[in-house]
Design a protein around this motif. Structure first.
Motif, PDB file in Angstrom:
ATOM      1  N   LEU A 298       0.809  -1.211   0.000  1.00 27.54           N
ATOM      2  CA  LEU A 298       0.000   0.000   0.000  1.00 27.54           C
ATOM      3  C   LEU A 298       0.849   1.272   0.000  1.00 27.54           C
ATOM      4  CD1 LEU A 298      -2.950   1.059   0.183  1.00 27.54           C
ATOM      5  CD2 LEU A 298      -2.768   0.866   2.669  1.00 27.54           C
ATOM      6  N   ALA A 299       2.151   1.137   0.244  1.00 22.49           N
ATOM      7  CA  ALA A 299       3.022   2.307   0.421  1.00 22.49           C
ATOM      8  C   ALA A 299       3.044   3.216  -0.813  1.00 22.49           C
ATOM      9  CB  ALA A 299       4.433   1.857   0.772  1.00 22.49           C
ATOM     10  N   LYS A 300       3.325   2.656  -1.978  1.00 18.86           N
ATOM     11  CA  LYS A 300       3.432   3.483  -3.185  1.00 18.86           C
ATOM     12  C   LYS A 300       2.121   4.157  -3.558  1.00 18.86           C
ATOM     13  CE  LYS A 300       7.429   1.283  -5.353  1.00 18.86           C
ATOM     14  NZ  LYS A 300       7.934   0.551  -6.539  1.00 18.86           N
ATOM     15  N   PRO A 301       0.990   3.425  -3.568  1.00 15.56           N
ATOM     16  CA  PRO A 301      -0.284   4.115  -3.848  1.00 15.56           C
ATOM     17  C   PRO A 301      -0.590   5.215  -2.834  1.00 15.56           C
ATOM     18  CG  PRO A 301      -0.554   1.744  -4.055  1.00 15.56           C
ATOM     19  CD  PRO A 301       0.802   1.964  -3.472  1.00 15.56           C
ATOM     20  N   ALA A 302      -0.287   4.973  -1.559  1.00 13.50           N
ATOM     21  CA  ALA A 302      -0.547   5.980  -0.525  1.00 13.50           C
ATOM     22  C   ALA A 302       0.298   7.228  -0.762  1.00 13.50           C
ATOM     23  CB  ALA A 302      -0.257   5.398   0.858  1.00 13.50           C
ATOM     24  N   ILE A 303       1.572   7.041  -1.089  1.00 10.72           N
ATOM     25  CA  ILE A 303       2.469   8.179  -1.330  1.00 10.72           C
ATOM     26  C   ILE A 303       2.008   8.976  -2.548  1.00 10.72           C
ATOM     27  CG2 ILE A 303       4.814   8.816  -2.033  1.00 10.72           C
ATOM     28  CD1 ILE A 303       5.802   6.473  -0.296  1.00 10.72           C
TER      29      ILE A 303
ATOM     30  N   PHE B 253     -12.490   8.768  -3.360  1.00 10.11           N
ATOM     31  CA  PHE B 253     -12.699   7.474  -4.009  1.00 10.11           C
ATOM     32  C   PHE B 253     -11.382   6.734  -4.184  1.00 10.11           C
ATOM     33  CE2 PHE B 253     -12.361   5.571  -8.326  1.00 10.11           C
ATOM     34  CZ  PHE B 253     -12.955   4.343  -8.019  1.00 10.11           C
ATOM     35  N   LEU B 254     -10.326   7.447  -4.589  1.00 10.55           N
ATOM     36  CA  LEU B 254      -9.014   6.817  -4.783  1.00 10.55           C
ATOM     37  C   LEU B 254      -8.460   6.250  -3.476  1.00 10.55           C
ATOM     38  CD1 LEU B 254      -7.211   9.266  -7.248  1.00 10.55           C
ATOM     39  CD2 LEU B 254      -8.230   7.039  -7.753  1.00 10.55           C
ATOM     40  N   THR B 255      -8.828   6.877  -2.355  1.00 12.09           N
ATOM     41  CA  THR B 255      -8.397   6.359  -1.060  1.00 12.09           C
ATOM     42  C   THR B 255      -8.912   4.945  -0.847  1.00 12.09           C
ATOM     43  OG1 THR B 255      -8.363   8.588  -0.111  1.00 12.09           O
ATOM     44  CG2 THR B 255      -8.433   6.743   1.436  1.00 12.09           C
ATOM     45  N   PHE B 256     -10.203   4.747  -1.123  1.00  8.02           N
ATOM     46  CA  PHE B 256     -10.762   3.399  -0.969  1.00  8.02           C
ATOM     47  C   PHE B 256     -10.224   2.460  -2.037  1.00  8.02           C
ATOM     48  CE2 PHE B 256     -13.799   0.016  -1.637  1.00  8.02           C
ATOM     49  CZ  PHE B 256     -14.038  -0.416  -0.340  1.00  8.02           C
ATOM     50  N   ALA B 257     -10.060   2.962  -3.262  1.00  8.00           N
ATOM     51  CA  ALA B 257      -9.520   2.122  -4.341  1.00  8.00           C
ATOM     52  C   ALA B 257      -8.129   1.602  -3.976  1.00  8.00           C
ATOM     53  CB  ALA B 257      -9.472   2.914  -5.642  1.00  8.00           C
ATOM     54  N   ALA B 258      -7.316   2.441  -3.315  1.00  8.38           N
ATOM     55  CA  ALA B 258      -5.986   2.015  -2.874  1.00  8.38           C
ATOM     56  C   ALA B 258      -6.085   0.927  -1.813  1.00  8.38           C
ATOM     57  CB  ALA B 258      -5.197   3.209  -2.341  1.00  8.38           C
ATOM     58  N   LEU B 259      -7.012   1.112  -0.865  1.00 14.61           N
ATOM     59  CA  LEU B 259      -7.210   0.097   0.178  1.00 14.61           C
ATOM     60  C   LEU B 259      -7.701  -1.211  -0.426  1.00 14.61           C
ATOM     61  CD1 LEU B 259      -8.940   2.222   2.974  1.00 14.61           C
ATOM     62  CD2 LEU B 259      -6.644   1.242   3.058  1.00 14.61           C
TER      63      LEU B 259
END
Length: 295
Positions: A49-54, A92-98
């Protein structure tokens, strides 16, 4: 005496200090610093999850800068609509990353649910792109209708997104279902702490999303009813129909509702990827300390 001399010198220099602008910039810098702190934590992480979160936090930092510039320099409707729509998209992208990289056993095994889940996620990507383009073209202010339909589209999509993501959560990523019935989805690759963090992040996301849905629903009511019917002179259109003109404090509050809503939306990723992580880590540290004292 010295103080009087300083005050006189400042008056002679005729400084025009915009304290409101300074406060706006200060808040933006504080928010950006918080985002920077969050990225430093994820830079040290080995999680998928690190790269999508960053990347998402960096995207939000850019939007924070843009909304700050807008508040200081602009009053046009179209740029504000774009910022609001991108703020919703960021949520929305926050949930998509999760859902794509979180610490859930089905995600780690590459099983992201059935095709209906993938269809829901990709449909929302398409809908946000469509609303962004169409809404930008329709972001105009007309006499008697100061609240453009663009904001109605954007806010309605936020509600649709919330409902669809609740469906996705229940369909494939509900941790409570794993606890009630371990159907073999957890093959031992996901430990209890990972699931605890995932559950806390998903809960934080939906908590913030509910607040945003309520906020923007109120915003729509005020825009379509209050300022169109009861406070018609508070907000009017400029001569070109592409900007609002605020006649008194009630009108300025109308703009504040929008800009504050945008910033709240941009804060969701920080709450999920930074504050929730800190909160869970603090809870674990306290539990370990209590256990050590008990032994």
């Amino acid at each position: 005496m010295i103080i009087d001399d300083i005050i006189e010198a400042v008056n002679d220099a005729d400084f025009d200090i915009d304290f409101k602008g300074l406060f706006t910039v200060s808040k933006a810098l504080f928010t950006t610093f918080g985002i920077y702190k969050a990225t430093t934590i994820w830079n040290k992480s080995t999680s998928a999850l690190a790269k999508p979160a960053i990347r998402l936090l960096g995207f939000n930092a850019v939007l924070v800068a843009l909304i700050t510039i807008y508040k200081l320099t602009r009053r046009e409707i179209a740029p504000l609509f774009v910022l609001q729509c991108l703020s919703h998209y960021s949520c929305f992208l926050t949930f998509a990353a999760l859902a794509g990289f979180g610490s859930h056993p089905r995600i780690k095994k590459g099983k992201r649910g059935d095709r209906r889940i993938a269809l829901a996620i990709w449909s929302l990507h398409f809908l946000y792109a469509a609303v962004l383009v169409v809404g930008f073209m329709w972001a105009e202010c007309n006499e008697g209708h100061v609240y453009p339909i663009s904001f109605l589209l954007s806010d309605s999509l936020l509600l649709i997104s919330y409902i669809m993501l609740l469906y996705v959560k229940k369909r494939g990523f509900d941790v409570s279902d794993l606890k009630k019935n371990d159907d073999g989805a957890n093959d031992g690759t996901t430990d209890k702490e990972d699931l605890e963090l995932f559950e806390a992040q998903v809960a934080a996301f939906f908590s913030q999303q509910r607040i945003l849905v309520i906020w923007h629903f109120v915003e729509m009511i005020l825009g379509y009813v209050l300022f169109n019917v009861f406070l018609e002179e508070a907000v009017i259109c400029d001569e070109n129909g592409d900007a609002w003109v605020f006649n008194f404090k009630g009108g300025k509050a109308f703009l504040l509702l929008h800009t504050y809503g945008v910033k709240q939306g941009l804060g969701v990723a920080s709450k999920v990827f930074f504050k929730t992580v800190k909160k869970v880590n603090k809870k674990r540290a306290e539990a370990a300390s209590a256990k050590a004292k008990g032994e």
